[in-house]
Scaffold this motif. Structure first.
Motif, PDB file in Angstrom:
ATOM      1  N   SER A 217       0.826  -1.211   0.000  1.00 61.05           N
ATOM      2  CA  SER A 217       0.000   0.000   0.000  1.00 61.05           C
ATOM      3  C   SER A 217       0.859   1.259   0.000  1.00 61.05           C
ATOM      4  O   SER A 217       1.332   1.678  -1.047  1.00 61.05           O
ATOM      5  CB  SER A 217      -0.980  -0.019   1.171  1.00 61.05           C
ATOM      6  N   THR A 218       1.115   1.813   1.159  1.00 67.20           N
ATOM      7  CA  THR A 218       1.772   3.114   1.242  1.00 67.20           C
ATOM      8  C   THR A 218       3.288   3.074   1.109  1.00 67.20           C
ATOM      9  O   THR A 218       3.901   4.115   0.895  1.00 67.20           O
ATOM     10  CB  THR A 218       1.439   3.798   2.593  1.00 67.20           C
ATOM     11  N   ARG A 219       3.902   1.909   1.230  1.00 64.59           N
ATOM     12  CA  ARG A 219       5.357   1.748   1.142  1.00 64.59           C
ATOM     13  C   ARG A 219       6.078   2.826   1.965  1.00 64.59           C
ATOM     14  O   ARG A 219       6.402   3.888   1.472  1.00 64.59           O
ATOM     15  CB  ARG A 219       5.823   1.772  -0.308  1.00 64.59           C
ATOM     16  N   PHE A 220       6.358   2.503   3.197  1.00 59.35           N
ATOM     17  CA  PHE A 220       7.002   3.443   4.112  1.00 59.35           C
ATOM     18  C   PHE A 220       8.461   3.055   4.307  1.00 59.35           C
ATOM     19  O   PHE A 220       8.759   2.004   4.863  1.00 59.35           O
ATOM     20  CB  PHE A 220       6.257   3.467   5.451  1.00 59.35           C
ATOM     21  N   GLU A 221       9.365   3.902   3.831  1.00 61.23           N
ATOM     22  CA  GLU A 221      10.815   3.664   3.868  1.00 61.23           C
ATOM     23  C   GLU A 221      11.396   4.102   5.205  1.00 61.23           C
ATOM     24  O   GLU A 221      11.238   5.255   5.612  1.00 61.23           O
ATOM     25  CB  GLU A 221      11.491   4.435   2.731  1.00 61.23           C
TER      26      GLU A 221
ATOM     27  N   CYS B 213       2.939 -11.731   8.087  1.00 60.92           N
ATOM     28  CA  CYS B 213       1.961 -11.209   9.035  1.00 60.92           C
ATOM     29  C   CYS B 213       0.558 -11.273   8.435  1.00 60.92           C
ATOM     30  O   CYS B 213       0.364 -11.011   7.248  1.00 60.92           O
ATOM     31  CB  CYS B 213       2.310  -9.761   9.397  1.00 60.92           C
ATOM     32  N   GLY B 214      -0.428 -11.614   9.271  1.00 62.49           N
ATOM     33  CA  GLY B 214      -1.811 -11.718   8.845  1.00 62.49           C
ATOM     34  C   GLY B 214      -2.513 -10.381   8.667  1.00 62.49           C
ATOM     35  O   GLY B 214      -3.630 -10.334   8.158  1.00 62.49           O
ATOM     36  N   ASN B 215      -1.876  -9.287   9.055  1.00 62.05           N
ATOM     37  CA  ASN B 215      -2.437  -7.957   8.843  1.00 62.05           C
ATOM     38  C   ASN B 215      -2.250  -7.615   7.364  1.00 62.05           C
ATOM     39  O   ASN B 215      -1.121  -7.540   6.885  1.00 62.05           O
ATOM     40  CB  ASN B 215      -1.719  -6.944   9.728  1.00 62.05           C
ATOM     41  N   PRO B 216      -3.338  -7.393   6.612  1.00 58.87           N
ATOM     42  CA  PRO B 216      -3.206  -7.122   5.176  1.00 58.87           C
ATOM     43  C   PRO B 216      -2.350  -5.897   4.849  1.00 58.87           C
ATOM     44  O   PRO B 216      -1.792  -5.809   3.763  1.00 58.87           O
ATOM     45  CB  PRO B 216      -4.650  -6.904   4.704  1.00 58.87           C
ATOM     46  N   GLU B 217      -2.233  -4.966   5.787  1.00 58.93           N
ATOM     47  CA  GLU B 217      -1.411  -3.771   5.562  1.00 58.93           C
ATOM     48  C   GLU B 217       0.070  -4.009   5.863  1.00 58.93           C
ATOM     49  O   GLU B 217       0.917  -3.228   5.474  1.00 58.93           O
ATOM     50  CB  GLU B 217      -1.914  -2.615   6.430  1.00 58.93           C
ATOM     51  N   CYS B 218       0.370  -5.091   6.571  1.00 54.60           N
ATOM     52  CA  CYS B 218       1.749  -5.363   6.996  1.00 54.60           C
ATOM     53  C   CYS B 218       2.374  -6.399   6.065  1.00 54.60           C
ATOM     54  O   CYS B 218       1.720  -7.345   5.650  1.00 54.60           O
ATOM     55  CB  CYS B 218       1.753  -5.885   8.431  1.00 54.60           C
TER      56      CYS B 218
END
Length: 184
Positions: A25-29, A139-144
């Motif tokens: 999603s947001t791709r946080f570096e 991880c089971g969190n779709p955002e992680c």
């Protein structure tokens, strides 16, 4: 998003690969500056002291991280290793690693960013060729997109960490159940 480095994956190479967060999603570096890279090396416990990194060190760390993530994903999915990623990881693993020194105060690891990176690459080689490789889970969190080692009984762990993802998912599920159960 939180700028703190998080170490929940169960292995330094996995935590290193997780420094690009939310890949879908947001791709946080996390390695936005040489100082942030050095902070990771220090907070990970890989080194006690490190010479200042520069932009080239950041680019090399990002390249290794992406190759590590590719190989970790290949291993987790039972796929053949990506040849280009293998070349990057093996090239970094061939370089001089962190060398521990014994001082009057105990063990001390002082290194350059290149030595720290070589050490991460060597740790990745050991992980991906060792007994923990079959225990890799995402991880089971779709955002992680963190990948961790699941050493839980029955391999039933669902999240990289309760603080980082598990509590968020459980709280959201609880709120959804409460909304569904509310009288119309």
């Amino acid at each position: 998003m939180n700028l703190d480095h998080v170490f929940v994956c169960g292995h330094p190479a996995l935590d290193f690969a997780a420094t690009l967060r939310a890949r879908r999603s947001t791709r946080f570096e996390m390695f936005v500056t040489p100082e942030r890279l050095n902070a990771w090396y220090l907070k990970s416990g890989l080194v006690d002291a490190i010479t200042p990194a520069d932009g080239q060190d950041v680019r090399e760390a990002q390249a290794l991280r992406e190759s590590l993530y590719r190989l970790i994903t290949n291993r987790r999915l039972g796929e053949e290793f990506d040849r280009e990623a293998l070349a990057v990881v093996n090239g970094a693993a061939r370089k001089v690693p962190v060398t521990p020194q014994l001082t009057v105060a105990g063990r001390h690891n002082e290194a350059t960013p290149g030595q720290a990176l070589a050490t991460v690459a060597r740790q990745a080689v050991e992980l991906l060729s060792g007994a923990d490789a079959p225990l890799l889970k995402e991880c089971g969190n779709p955002e992680c997109t963190r990948i961790y080692i699941d050493r839980s009984r029955g391999m039933r762990r669902q999240w990289c960490g309760m603080e980082s993802c598990g509590n968020k998912i459980k709280a959201a599920a609880y709120r959804a159940r409460k909304r569904t159960a509310a009288p119309a």
